[in-house]
Design a protein around this motif. Sequence first.
Motif, mmCIF file in Angstrom:
data_model
loop_
_atom_site.group_PDB
_atom_site.id
_atom_site.type_symbol
_atom_site.label_atom_id
_atom_site.label_comp_id
_atom_site.label_asym_id
_atom_site.label_seq_id
_atom_site.Cartn_x
_atom_site.Cartn_y
_atom_site.Cartn_z
ATOM 1 N N TYR A 181 1.061 -16.879 5.801
ATOM 2 C CA TYR A 181 0.233 -17.868 6.493
ATOM 3 C C TYR A 181 0.564 -17.802 7.982
ATOM 4 O O TYR A 181 1.705 -18.019 8.384
ATOM 5 N N THR A 183 -0.312 -19.007 11.904
ATOM 6 C CA THR A 183 -0.952 -19.954 12.809
ATOM 7 C C THR A 183 -0.487 -19.675 14.233
ATOM 8 O O THR A 183 0.508 -18.979 14.450
ATOM 9 N N THR A 184 -1.221 -20.223 15.182
ATOM 10 C CA THR A 184 -0.911 -20.001 16.602
ATOM 11 C C THR A 184 -0.779 -21.364 17.279
ATOM 12 O O THR A 184 -1.691 -21.825 17.967
ATOM 13 N N PRO A 185 0.370 -22.040 17.102
ATOM 14 C CA PRO A 185 0.500 -23.429 17.560
ATOM 15 C C PRO A 185 0.507 -23.611 19.070
ATOM 16 O O PRO A 185 0.123 -24.677 19.561
ATOM 17 N N ASN A 186 0.945 -22.587 19.827
ATOM 18 C CA ASN A 186 1.006 -22.728 21.284
ATOM 19 C C ASN A 186 0.470 -21.459 21.931
ATOM 20 O O ASN A 186 0.970 -20.359 21.662
ATOM 21 N N THR A 285 -7.763 -20.995 20.062
ATOM 22 C CA THR A 285 -7.722 -22.436 19.820
ATOM 23 C C THR A 285 -9.149 -22.927 19.633
ATOM 24 O O THR A 285 -10.110 -22.301 20.111
ATOM 25 N N ARG A 287 -11.351 -26.922 19.114
ATOM 26 C CA ARG A 287 -11.293 -28.381 18.977
ATOM 27 C C ARG A 287 -12.696 -28.952 19.054
ATOM 28 O O ARG A 287 -13.626 -28.307 19.541
ATOM 29 N N ARG A 410 -7.154 -18.266 4.720
ATOM 30 C CA ARG A 410 -6.737 -19.089 5.862
ATOM 31 C C ARG A 410 -6.247 -18.285 7.062
ATOM 32 O O ARG A 410 -6.048 -18.857 8.138
ATOM 33 N N LYS A 462 -5.617 -30.185 3.332
ATOM 34 C CA LYS A 462 -4.803 -30.474 4.513
ATOM 35 C C LYS A 462 -3.355 -30.031 4.317
ATOM 36 O O LYS A 462 -2.680 -29.620 5.272
ATOM 37 N N ASP A 465 -3.498 -26.103 4.643
ATOM 38 C CA ASP A 465 -3.866 -25.625 5.982
ATOM 39 C C ASP A 465 -4.151 -26.809 6.894
ATOM 40 O O ASP A 465 -5.309 -27.217 7.051
ATOM 41 N N SER A 467 -4.253 -26.811 9.952
ATOM 42 C CA SER A 467 -4.772 -26.359 11.244
ATOM 43 C C SER A 467 -6.286 -26.473 11.362
ATOM 44 O O SER A 467 -6.823 -26.282 12.452
ATOM 45 N N ARG A 468 -6.980 -26.774 10.271
ATOM 46 C CA ARG A 468 -8.449 -26.820 10.322
ATOM 47 C C ARG A 468 -8.977 -28.152 9.808
ATOM 48 O O ARG A 468 -8.406 -28.743 8.883
#
Length: 509
Positions: A181, A183-186, A285, A287, A410, A462, A465, A467-468
């Motif tokens: 899995y 993700t790209t948090p920053n 990113t 939003r 994901r 949730k 994942d 992140s979505r």
Amino acid sequence: MLPLSVHASLQPNQSERNYIELDGPWRFAKGDFPTAMQPEFDDSRWTTVYIPHDWDAEEPFGPQYASGTGYAPGGIGWYRLRFNLKPEWTNRLIWIEFDGVYNNAKVWVNGHYVGGRPYGYSSFSCDITPVVYFGDRPNLVAVRVDHSCFADSRWYTGSGIYRPVRLCISPKLKVAQWGVYITTPNITSTAATIAVQVTVENHFEAFQTFEIINSIYSPANDLTAVSVAHDQIDPKTNKTLTTLVTVAVPKLWEIHSPMLYQLETKVIAKDGTTDSVTNRFGIRTFRFDPLTGFYLNNKPLKIKGVCLHHDAGVLGAAVPKKVWERRLRILKEIGVNAIRTSHNPASPELLDLCDELGFIVMAEAFDEFCPGKNKWICGWNSGVPAKFGYAEHFHQWAARDLADMILRDRNHPSIFIWSIGNEIDYPNDPFTHPVLGNQFKPGHPNAEEMVKLARPLIALAKNLDPSRPITMALANLQMSQAVGLPELLDIVGYNYQEYRYETDHAEFP
């Protein structure tokens, strides 16, 4: 778990994971054969086919079937294939993976039942390690597909093993299926933090120590970043590890320049045996702003989307990747930038292409909860509809099917929303509520049931994942709002209800 210098790592052997595509030739026959799972069954008179295969596309269509599924015949069909396994794989794990079988699939290997799946759009796998032979003795896989309830959907479904099948051979210390899995948090212009979560499975009877190496390759296939760590795992268990990796000066995944990185994950046992898997991902990113809309990489983007079912017209449900690519390129030319997978998990090939070509995707799981919707046989709103369909399996399988869709998909940068359902709230099909006034049908299930069914699915999504955002395509906001369904969602989908946009936005800013 202690991060180590890359120079301290073990010298890995070549990966012991192998994939073998089982495209055929398979033996196939329509009809039911009570002993067709047995190796000695005579299939010499059966038809030769190659997978992917949709038998509905080859059959005569007719008015005696259902209008809702395109007058396709459905029925029961059997597939059989013989294969050999190398002697050096004796101490490996052997799995068979199906990307999609419509529907009610049951699988046997060498006469032993090894698993199956009711939902025709879910990918699934079966552990066949205990029942296979190695060397010159052939193995026999038999698959029974039961689409005898042909009026089970509101669109053409097809019938058969309509998506690819493969064998997976791996060591006993391995990365779990869909066990990475990303993700790209920053993300900044100078660096991106990549969070890599890996689930390792130990199928040995003994405690194991191992090394895990995550290597990231740029869109130009240059080695960009590496993380190395040591850990240990108890027998017959799994363990999830998370590491952070930094990519300098990241190239972002954009609609017009969909840059894709690759992550190679290696799990190396103490004796050097190596399991290796590769996953593509994008650095981006996104939003939503309730006043100004959707932003990709902090730039506003007008979503211009279409709904795509899983078939390709006269080709049926067994769609070659080249056909999907042609369709998507045509859509791109006319300005489309978004795809909704109506109304079920899509093929991996379609999602790969969306990653490569720069489409954002709303990935959808279900068209109905339980009870089921009307499935028209003699034309829309004509005659008596059927009620067959996914609803028959919802309570037992919905959580598993949703989880498997999210786990499988994901890491696709194209996916930006998960949808757990399409028009579940269509009035009186089946749910109802007094707020409908003279359309209220007391004999139908109350709309409050939708909330009870949706809530655990949302929580599951949730958890798998975070992140979505989660959405549903709602067809009757009046009824859904009366029971609080939209309040559970991150994004509320409005079908056929454009007239409510301004008033609802003012009420729910």
